[in-house]
Motif scaffolding. Structure first.
Motif, PDB file in Angstrom:
ATOM      1  N   GLU A  66       0.782  -1.236   0.084  1.00 16.15           N
ATOM      2  CA  GLU A  66       0.076  -0.074   0.016  1.00 16.15           C
ATOM      3  C   GLU A  66       0.866   1.271   0.033  1.00 16.15           C
ATOM      4  O   GLU A  66       0.575   2.323  -0.606  1.00 16.15           O
ATOM      5  CB  GLU A  66      -0.855  -0.039   1.242  1.00 16.15           C
ATOM      6  N   SER A  67       1.835   1.283   0.885  1.00 14.47           N
ATOM      7  CA  SER A  67       2.813   2.264   0.643  1.00 14.47           C
ATOM      8  C   SER A  67       3.345   2.784  -0.518  1.00 14.47           C
ATOM      9  O   SER A  67       3.770   3.830  -0.855  1.00 14.47           O
ATOM     10  CB  SER A  67       3.934   2.442   1.829  1.00 14.47           C
ATOM     11  N   GLY A  68       3.687   1.577  -1.195  1.00 13.96           N
ATOM     12  CA  GLY A  68       4.309   1.648  -2.560  1.00 13.96           C
ATOM     13  C   GLY A  68       3.163   2.036  -3.713  1.00 13.96           C
ATOM     14  O   GLY A  68       3.645   2.200  -4.863  1.00 13.96           O
ATOM     15  N   GLY A  69       1.792   2.072  -3.551  1.00 19.67           N
ATOM     16  CA  GLY A  69       0.911   2.329  -4.291  1.00 19.67           C
ATOM     17  C   GLY A  69       0.428   1.379  -5.024  1.00 19.67           C
ATOM     18  O   GLY A  69      -0.391   1.356  -6.159  1.00 19.67           O
ATOM     19  N   ALA A  70       0.912   0.004  -4.880  1.00 19.33           N
ATOM     20  CA  ALA A  70       0.377  -1.114  -5.693  1.00 19.33           C
ATOM     21  C   ALA A  70      -1.081  -1.500  -5.346  1.00 19.33           C
ATOM     22  O   ALA A  70      -1.848  -2.056  -6.216  1.00 19.33           O
ATOM     23  CB  ALA A  70       1.077  -2.284  -5.383  1.00 19.33           C
ATOM     24  N   VAL A  71      -1.478  -1.273  -4.065  1.00 21.65           N
ATOM     25  CA  VAL A  71      -2.773  -1.683  -3.607  1.00 21.65           C
ATOM     26  C   VAL A  71      -3.358  -0.637  -2.664  1.00 21.65           C
ATOM     27  O   VAL A  71      -2.755   0.233  -2.065  1.00 21.65           O
ATOM     28  CB  VAL A  71      -2.957  -3.062  -2.678  1.00 21.65           C
ATOM     29  N   GLY A  76     -12.926  -2.261   6.320  1.00 21.29           N
ATOM     30  CA  GLY A  76     -14.423  -2.726   6.446  1.00 21.29           C
ATOM     31  C   GLY A  76     -14.945  -3.340   4.828  1.00 21.29           C
ATOM     32  O   GLY A  76     -15.839  -3.910   4.991  1.00 21.29           O
ATOM     33  N   SER A  77     -14.217  -3.541   4.062  1.00 21.40           N
ATOM     34  CA  SER A  77     -14.242  -3.728   2.871  1.00 21.40           C
ATOM     35  C   SER A  77     -12.907  -4.739   2.281  1.00 21.40           C
ATOM     36  O   SER A  77     -13.214  -5.795   1.782  1.00 21.40           O
ATOM     37  CB  SER A  77     -14.226  -2.834   1.515  1.00 21.40           C
ATOM     38  N   GLY A  78     -11.804  -4.346   2.235  1.00 22.16           N
ATOM     39  CA  GLY A  78     -10.951  -5.255   1.874  1.00 22.16           C
ATOM     40  C   GLY A  78      -9.523  -4.603   1.022  1.00 22.16           C
ATOM     41  O   GLY A  78      -9.325  -3.341   1.112  1.00 22.16           O
ATOM     42  N   THR A  79      -8.806  -5.310   0.667  1.00 24.53           N
ATOM     43  CA  THR A  79      -7.844  -4.696  -0.384  1.00 24.53           C
ATOM     44  C   THR A  79      -7.740  -4.927  -1.691  1.00 24.53           C
ATOM     45  O   THR A  79      -8.261  -6.114  -2.147  1.00 24.53           O
ATOM     46  CB  THR A  79      -6.458  -5.477   0.352  1.00 24.53           C
ATOM     47  N   TYR A  80      -7.562  -3.985  -2.549  1.00 19.32           N
ATOM     48  CA  TYR A  80      -7.810  -3.922  -3.859  1.00 19.32           C
ATOM     49  C   TYR A  80      -6.535  -3.550  -4.797  1.00 19.32           C
ATOM     50  O   TYR A  80      -5.765  -2.544  -4.288  1.00 19.32           O
ATOM     51  CB  TYR A  80      -8.925  -2.917  -4.098  1.00 19.32           C
ATOM     52  N   VAL A  81      -6.489  -3.956  -5.955  1.00 26.06           N
ATOM     53  CA  VAL A  81      -5.558  -3.722  -6.887  1.00 26.06           C
ATOM     54  C   VAL A  81      -5.719  -2.145  -7.234  1.00 26.06           C
ATOM     55  O   VAL A  81      -6.844  -1.885  -7.480  1.00 26.06           O
ATOM     56  CB  VAL A  81      -5.305  -4.542  -7.934  1.00 26.06           C
ATOM     57  N   ARG A  82      -4.684  -1.249  -7.129  1.00 23.58           N
ATOM     58  CA  ARG A  82      -5.020  -0.100  -7.677  1.00 23.58           C
ATOM     59  C   ARG A  82      -5.317   0.106  -8.994  1.00 23.58           C
ATOM     60  O   ARG A  82      -4.709  -0.589  -9.889  1.00 23.58           O
ATOM     61  CB  ARG A  82      -3.873   1.077  -7.369  1.00 23.58           C
ATOM     62  N   ALA A  83      -6.161   1.141  -9.459  1.00 27.42           N
ATOM     63  CA  ALA A  83      -6.645   1.262 -10.858  1.00 27.42           C
ATOM     64  C   ALA A  83      -5.214   1.437 -11.764  1.00 27.42           C
ATOM     65  O   ALA A  83      -5.357   1.129 -12.823  1.00 27.42           O
ATOM     66  CB  ALA A  83      -7.621   2.518 -11.131  1.00 27.42           C
ATOM     67  N   ALA A  84      -4.490   2.118 -11.204  1.00 24.25           N
ATOM     68  CA  ALA A  84      -2.952   2.712 -11.721  1.00 24.25           C
ATOM     69  C   ALA A  84      -2.512   1.043 -12.246  1.00 24.25           C
ATOM     70  O   ALA A  84      -1.485   1.670 -13.301  1.00 24.25           O
ATOM     71  CB  ALA A  84      -2.380   3.626 -11.138  1.00 24.25           C
ATOM     72  N   ALA A  85      -2.631   0.233 -11.680  1.00 28.34           N
ATOM     73  CA  ALA A  85      -1.946  -0.831 -11.926  1.00 28.34           C
ATOM     74  C   ALA A  85      -2.756  -1.679 -13.065  1.00 28.34           C
ATOM     75  O   ALA A  85      -2.384  -3.104 -12.975  1.00 28.34           O
ATOM     76  CB  ALA A  85      -1.787  -1.571 -10.672  1.00 28.34           C
ATOM     77  N   SER A  86      -3.241  -1.153 -13.942  1.00 32.43           N
ATOM     78  CA  SER A  86      -3.991  -1.885 -15.115  1.00 32.43           C
ATOM     79  C   SER A  86      -2.875  -2.489 -15.983  1.00 32.43           C
ATOM     80  O   SER A  86      -3.327  -3.687 -16.714  1.00 32.43           O
ATOM     81  CB  SER A  86      -4.677  -0.946 -16.035  1.00 32.43           C
TER      82      SER A  86
END
Length: 235
Positions: A66-71, A76-86
């Motif tokens: 997360e600190s590196g911007g990957a996720v 309360g929801s979860g962990t998601y891949v960031r949109a920029a990582a398309s």
């Protein structure tokens, strides 16, 4: 007796190895398209079971990603891949070898200045993340849990600057910590009394950030890091 930092220089803790394994698994999955942009990652429990690692290692790995911007993690929801990582994410630059003393010097240079940006740029989502880290850190009853939420708070502060260069700089420091025996050094230095000191200092840092008092945040963070350095390295 020798220098404890020097004695531990080439020692890699088991926890660090587990966290690296989790990061590699997720990063490889993103690169291979297993986890696409905006897709939800498996839960911490599922990842821990799949990779046969402790959940604390999964939390540590997700905090670094997360600190590196990957996720991105949504409470309360979860962990998601960031949109920029398309597309395939760029390889993380390897940090230079650094001793615990060098890492503390870098943190003392970077983090107090970083607090000023955080006080200016943090938004309500950042404040909520600070509060969650504080709450979880206060409730932590073992070293692994406390250390996770301690690191998560510092990473959340870096993220709240909303400055990509600053965030990557702090991520580099975090990755350098993962390559040293930092965890074992911290474990040996952390008494119940010192943990209570750290908790109070975390509260003071967050209070200053939420008041948007840049000077107070900088002073509080500097004092906190100086205490950490003294406890870790005896100076």
């Amino acid at each position: 007796m020798g220098d404890p930092a020097a004695r531990d220089w080439n020692t890699m803790s088991t926890t660090t190895g587990h966290a690296q394994r989790v990061r590699d698994f997720i990063t490889d999955g993103i690169r291979a398209g297993v986890y696409g942009a905006r897709s939800k990652l498996p839960t911490e429990r599922a990842l821990a079971a799949q990779l046969a690692v402790p959940r604390s290692a999964v939390r540590d790995a997700l905090a670094v990603l997360e600190s590196g911007g990957a996720v991105t993690r949504i409470i309360g929801s979860g962990t998601y891949v960031r949109a920029a990582a398309s597309g395939p994410p760029p390889a993380e630059p390897s940090p230079p070898s650094a001793s615990p003393a060098e890492i503390m010097e870098a943190r003392l240079l970077v983090e107090p200045r970083l607090a000023e940006l955080a006080a200016i740029n943090a938004d309500q989502d950042d404040f909520a993340r600070f509060d969650d880290c504080i709450r979880q850190g206060d409730a932590a009853d073992d070293f692994e849990a406390f250390e996770h939420w301690d690191a998560a708070l510092h990473q959340a502060i870096a993220r709240s600057t909303h400055n990509r260069l600053v965030i990557e700089l702090y991520a580099m420091i975090t990755r350098a910590r993962d390559l040293t025996a930092w965890g074992e050094l911290k474990r040996r230095s952390l008494s119940a009394e010192r943990r209570d000191h750290y908790r109070r200092e975390h509260h003071a840092i967050v209070a200053a950030l939420k008041a948007r008092d840049a000077a107070a945040a900088e002073t509080a963070l500097l004092g906190h890091l100086e205490r950490v350095r003294s406890n870790l390295l005896g100076r």
